[in-house]
Design a protein around this motif. Structure first.
Motif, mmCIF file in Angstrom:
data_model
loop_
_atom_site.group_PDB
_atom_site.id
_atom_site.type_symbol
_atom_site.label_atom_id
_atom_site.label_comp_id
_atom_site.label_asym_id
_atom_site.label_seq_id
_atom_site.Cartn_x
_atom_site.Cartn_y
_atom_site.Cartn_z
ATOM 1 N N LYS A 49 47.798 39.588 37.357
ATOM 2 C CA LYS A 49 47.522 40.882 38.013
ATOM 3 C C LYS A 49 48.787 41.579 38.486
ATOM 4 C CE LYS A 49 44.559 42.032 41.031
ATOM 5 N NZ LYS A 49 43.403 42.854 41.248
ATOM 6 N N SER A 136 39.566 41.754 42.090
ATOM 7 C CA SER A 136 39.083 42.616 41.008
ATOM 8 C C SER A 136 39.982 42.413 39.779
ATOM 9 C CB SER A 136 39.081 44.071 41.455
ATOM 10 O OG SER A 136 40.332 44.422 42.004
ATOM 11 N N ASN A 138 41.819 43.786 37.555
ATOM 12 C CA ASN A 138 42.677 44.895 37.116
ATOM 13 C C ASN A 138 44.096 44.595 37.563
ATOM 14 O OD1 ASN A 138 41.078 45.617 39.795
ATOM 15 N ND2 ASN A 138 43.141 46.459 39.982
ATOM 16 N N SER A 144 39.637 49.725 39.408
ATOM 17 C CA SER A 144 38.888 48.470 39.211
ATOM 18 C C SER A 144 37.981 48.575 37.979
ATOM 19 C CB SER A 144 38.027 48.180 40.443
ATOM 20 O OG SER A 144 38.833 48.115 41.586
ATOM 21 N N HIS A 232 46.222 52.905 46.003
ATOM 22 C CA HIS A 232 45.437 51.856 45.368
ATOM 23 C C HIS A 232 44.442 52.540 44.448
ATOM 24 C CE1 HIS A 232 45.319 47.510 46.280
ATOM 25 N NE2 HIS A 232 44.210 47.551 45.581
HETATM 26 MG MG MG Z 1 41.097 45.150 43.902
#
Ligand code: MG
Ligand code: TXA
Length: 335
Positions: A49, A136, A138, A144, A232
């Protein structure tokens, strides 16, 4: 070309046992899972990630016995929330057992726990025989994934090489992540709004005689939720979020030392029903990124005086964090 063989729960459980990661559907978003007892698997999550180590992972359980293996304290108020909202999109942050891998909790003395309301996620946790840590699925800071196709776009190379196995469970039903709550004895602090609404939490305590005095508040800033950063959920193209004026009210948008003509900006529309808006939110943002002929995306949030905060609170939180330019401000609404 031969059809690729579908990944079974048993394949996925074996992959986890070997210290590798599995992308699994949950009712909120897809998660990138590893066994809590696998230091190798947990390290792989952070690497794949590109996630900073200060951002703790949520641990997913399939039954209440697993909770006692993970926590040091389980206050009655946590049990009451778990009974009411699990399996479901509510993460409870409580004091952790010292034996839990510190990478999972980023060195904090707490751990976030939830029981996902998805048959594939629950079956995988059972087959693995251990709770699964899963953020998540991603790249850190990005949108996401709410379908298996979204996960494939995020982790193409690792899926092709077999490093990650993907369980396809179709589109996620809730569409935004779980509500993250820090649980104190008579106080619940919402660290991240999500699939369980503030109204539902308040109603739960209002109708209980034992927990009537529990307060539900927000965290001041983001201090207590290290990963819920200001930037984010970002799209590849810059996102403009308008809390007031409609699309086309100006001929160009200026931000971050650039100017983008309105004609090069693509308007995205959210459903008026918050449940559908939440379910489609990330797919809608991803479609905007795929749109040919635009350099920026625009979303206007339409407010109605009848609006409860409900799921809009989570949607507005994600939009404001994904936005590179915000026009106007989120109107004040009653809780
Ligand atoms: Mg997340
Ligand atoms: O719905 C969800 O919650 C999804 C699915 C896969 O379960 N998971 C998810 O995980 O959204 P992630 O890692 O993308 O977001 C977890 C959030 C982060 O903001 C993190 O900082 C916060 O939860 N968190 C996790 N453990 C925490 C802790 N011990 N204290 C404070 N915040 C915590």
């Amino acid at each position: 070309m031969p059809t690729p063989k579908a990944v079974t729960i048993q394949d996925a459980a074996l992959h986890l046992k070997e210290g590798k990661c599995v992308a699994m559907p949950t009712e909120t978003v897809y998660g990138l899972a590893a066994r809590v007892d696998s230091a190798e698997g947990i390290a792989a999550i952070f690497k794949l990630k590109e996630r900073p180590h200060f951002d703790p992972l949520i641990v997913h359980v399939s039954d209440m016995n697993q909770v006692s293996e993970l926590v040091n304290e389980w206050p009655p108020v946590a049990q009451s929330l778990a009974t009411a909202f699990w399996p479901g999109p509510l993460t409870l942050v409580v004091k952790k057992k010292v034996s839990l891998n510190p990478m999972i909790s980023s060195g904090l003395d707490t751990v976030g726990l939830r029981m996902p309301n998805h048959p594939i996620a629950l079956a995988l946790i059972k087959a693995a025989g251990h709770p699964l840590a899963a953020p998540s699925a991603n790249r850190f800071g990005r949108t996401s994934p709410t379908t298996a196709a979204h996960v494939s776009l995020e982790f193409k190379a690792a899926l092709d090489s077999g490093e990650i196995l993907l369980l396809d469970g179709g589109a996620c039903d809730v569409g935004v992540e779980s509500t993250v709550c820090l649980v104190k004895h008579d106080q619940i602090i919402i660290l991240r709004p999500g699939g369980v609404t503030r109204e539902a939490l308040l109603e739960h305590f209002n109708k209980s005689s034992e927990f009537r005095d529990v307060t539900v508040t927000e965290s001041p800033g983001n201090a207590a939720s290290p990963g819920h950063t200001e930037h984010h959920y970002e799209t590849a193209k810059p996102l403009i979020v308008s809390w007031s004026e409609p699309f086309g009210a100006r001929s160009e948008y200026s931000f971050e030392n650039k100017t983008i003509a309105a004609s090069r900006t693509h308007e995205l529309k959210l459903d008026a029903d918050p449940r559908l808006a939440a379910r489609m939110l990330y797919a809608c943002l991803r479609e905007g990124d795929e749109h040919v002929g635009s350099d920026a995306l625009f979303i206007q949030r339409h407010f109605s005086t009848r609006d409860e905060r409900g799921l809009w609170e989570a949607i507005d939180d994600r939009l404001s964090r994904a936005a590179r330019l915000q026009i106007g401000k989120i109107p004040e609404r009653g809780a």
